[in-house]
Design an enzyme around this catalytic site. Structure first.
Site, PDB file in Angstrom:
ATOM      1  CG  ASP A   1      -5.412   4.757   1.012  1.00 14.85           C
ATOM      2  OD1 ASP A   1      -6.346   3.943   1.042  1.00 14.85           O
ATOM      3  OD2 ASP A   1      -5.366   5.784   1.728  1.00 14.85           O
TER       4      ASP A   1
ATOM      5  CG  HIS B   1      -8.865  -3.139   3.005  1.00 12.03           C
ATOM      6  ND1 HIS B   1      -8.679  -2.929   1.654  1.00 12.03           N
ATOM      7  CD2 HIS B   1      -8.588  -1.959   3.621  1.00 12.03           C
ATOM      8  CE1 HIS B   1      -8.285  -1.676   1.467  1.00 12.03           C
ATOM      9  NE2 HIS B   1      -8.223  -1.082   2.635  1.00 12.03           N
ATOM     10  CG  ASP B   2     -11.524   0.265   2.817  1.00 12.43           C
ATOM     11  OD1 ASP B   2     -11.352   0.155   4.046  1.00 12.43           O
ATOM     12  OD2 ASP B   2     -10.804   0.992   2.103  1.00 12.43           O
TER      13      ASP B   2
ATOM     14  CG  ASP C   1      -2.356  -0.217   0.895  1.00 20.25           C
ATOM     15  OD1 ASP C   1      -2.947   0.679   0.281  1.00 20.25           O
ATOM     16  OD2 ASP C   1      -2.883  -1.294   1.223  1.00 20.25           O
TER      17      ASP C   1
ATOM     18  CD  GLU D   1      -9.287   3.776  -1.754  1.00 15.81           C
ATOM     19  OE1 GLU D   1     -10.183   3.258  -1.069  1.00 15.81           O
ATOM     20  OE2 GLU D   1      -8.347   4.435  -1.262  1.00 15.81           O
TER      21      GLU D   1
END
Length: 557
Positions: free
Chosen positions: A199, A328-329, A98, A256
């Site tokens: 991210d 994961h979100d 990330d 993202e």
């Protein structure tokens, strides 16, 4: 399209805190990832994306980084990370980490220096802005609720945080900040990292006037996305980063990106674009309520099929999207996109089929390959996620009972995807010998890797076959580079499309309805390459799909 090393790859996302714990402290670790590399290789995985393992106070599960050059001791050491890189390389696998550079932790050295000297050099590493008439500089609401502005003690200034107050935003208008971040990115790439998942990157560009907008809620605030959507010029920052870092290493980057402008897709993932690929969140956006989770509506099949197909068609001829069912979100995909009657093994395999064979890069989230489901919590105290606690509070304030608010969290919480990976039917699902940091889903005795490895008809075994088909020598080209062509749109509850490249044409068809459906084929020379149910390999002019049946059919030309 220029061919890239990552085009035919399949990726797997690891949430390390919940993946595999080898030292018994209840938290997954790097050694645990190394231990499972052969499992992932056997599944058919090439690229492994690991969520943040940097040093962090873990206010937002590691997305608040206090030292970009250090591994959090909870996960292990830098030597162990280097070992992970080496072991992955031996297996022709690639590690992606990330990259969280819109913001850092309030415990980062830079921010601590900024607080110590609010008019000094490091204050300009962030956004320290004077208030207006005794109020914050603007009326933006953060992604986690409440104002984006936090007072700087002893001054008339406020600092900006689009996420939690412990996550101050970095000032990308400061050349020194960019220099520091680019240096850090290159340090990791030189170490042997294959690339990054990036991210919240669209947020790095701010309107420095910080204009107020009409409120969109009773709190007098407006979602900060309004400012993000209005401001222009983020592409220049992204392209500079790419030239100074990723391009030098042929790095794989997956972004993202929310709130992108309609005409910007080619600039983001086209030839020479900012990133290799970006996640397709079109389906996830359908799960949003007007005011929060509590007023979100269940997924409508027609709307879901429409946005998915639209995304595929929009990127065709431009670049690749990264296709996901969950991450994961988000809550578990089978509990979100499948109606109750379809949430058995057949339905799970059906959903996998329609996703993995789309045009783009498939991303599988840990546990997805065994059909892990949402986890019911008994009280809000069992949840860890900061966003879930905020949404629970919103639901209660909107008049929902405790039971109703918990039901909302069960359907939407990010913690649904963060419960420990279910390796076996042993204590704590084989995840740890200690006390898990978060509740283990009680269904682990029925749903786990060990039992599914022994069952040729299991969800896990089906994922292996599906990935093998996608990457096969015979059909890999069409599944990678073939066009996406929607099919049977006039059939209610049918999710179908062709993948076509020169003389190869393959139909992917699935029946999401409760009733049997018959599809008329173009000719009678059809061969079933894969099905989630027992069917003969050759079919004639018709294919009959039972409820929750999916078939991959070679139809030639």
């Amino acid at each position: 399209m220029k061919r890239q090393w990552w085009h035919k790859k399949v990726a797997y996302q690891i949430y390390p805190k919940s993946f595999n714990d080898t030292n018994g402290d209840g938290i997954g670790d790097i050694r645990g990832i190394i231990e499972k590399l052969d499992y992932l290789k056997n599944l058919g995985i090439d690229i492994i994306w690991i969520c943040p393992i940097y040093k962090s106070p873990f206010v937002d599960q590691g997305y608040d980084i206090s030292d970009y050059y250090s591994i959090a001791p909870e996960f292990g050491t830098m030597d162990e990370f280097d070992e992970l890189l080496e072991e992955a390389k031996k297996r022709n696998m690639y590690i992606v980490m990330d990259l969280v550079i819109n913001h850092c932790s309030d415990k980062h050295e830079w921010f601590q220096k900024a607080l110590a000297e609010p008019n000094g050099e490091y204050a300009d590493y962030f956004y320290f802005v004077k208030g207006k008439n005794g109020n914050p500089p603007s009326n933006y609401r953060s992604y986690f609720g409440g104002s984006v502005w936090e007072p700087v003690e002893g001054t008339d200034k406020y600092y900006l945080h689009l996420f939690a107050k412990e996550q101050p935003d970095l000032n990308w208008n400061n050349p020194k900040v960019k220099e520091e971040l680019f240096k850090m990115i290159n340090w990791w790439l030189e170490k042997g990292l294959a690339g990054f998942r990036i991210d919240a990157i669209i947020n790095i560009k701010k309107d420095l006037a910080f204009p107020c907008y009409p409120p969109d809620g009773d709190d007098g605030l407006v979602s900060v996305t309004k400012m993000v959507e209005e401001v222009k010029g983020v592409g220049e920052m992204l392209q500079e980063m790419k030239q100074q870092t990723f391009d030098r290493f042929e790095a794989f980057t997956v972004a993202e990106v929310f709130n992108m402008k309609d005409d910007e897709l080619p600039k983001f993932i086209g030839e020479g674009g900012h990133f290799s690929t970006m996640f397709d969140f079109s389906a996830h956006i359908l799960t949003n309520g007007k005011n929060g989770w509590y007023d979100a509506k269940p997924i409508d099949f027609a709307a879901w099929r429409n946005v998915m197909f639209q995304s595929q068609l929009q990127c065709q001829g431009i670049g690749f999207l990264a296709n996901i069912i969950e991450n994961h979100d988000e809550p578990r995909g089978i509990c979100t996109y499948l109606p109750k009657y379809a949430q058995g093994e057949a339905g799970i395999k059906m959903l996998a089929t329609t996703s993995i064979l789309l045009r783009g890069i498939p991303f599988i989230y840990q546990g997805q390959e065994i059909g892990m489901r949402n986890c019911r919590m008994e009280s809000i105290d069992e949840y860890d996620d900061i966003g879930t606690k905020d949404q629970y509070k919103k639901a209660i304030e909107a008049g929902l009972s405790n039971e109703e608010a918990l039901e909302v969290c069960y359907a939407h919480s990010r913690d649904n995807a963060r419960t420990p990976m279910q390796w076996s039917g042993k204590d704590n699902a084989g995840f740890t010998k200690g006390k898990p940091w978060i509740k283990v889903n009680p269904n682990y005795s029925d749903i786990n890797v060990e039992s599914q490895m022994k069952d040729e008809a299991s969800v896990l075994r089906y994922y292996q076959k599906l990935i093998a088909l996608r990457k096969s020598e015979q059909y890999g080209e069409v599944f990678t580079y073939g066009d996406f062509i929607p099919a049977y749109l006039d059939h209610e509850k049918i999710y179908a499309y062709y993948r076509q490249l020169s003389n190869f044409k393959i139909l992917v068809a699935a029946n999401f309805g409760e009733k049997e459906m018959t599809l008329e084929m173009e000719h009678d020379r059809n061969e079933i390459l894969l099905s989630n149910m027992d069917v003969s390999s050759h079919i004639g002019r018709k294919i009959v799909l039972k409820s929750c049946e999916a078939a991959v059919v070679y139809v030639g030309q």
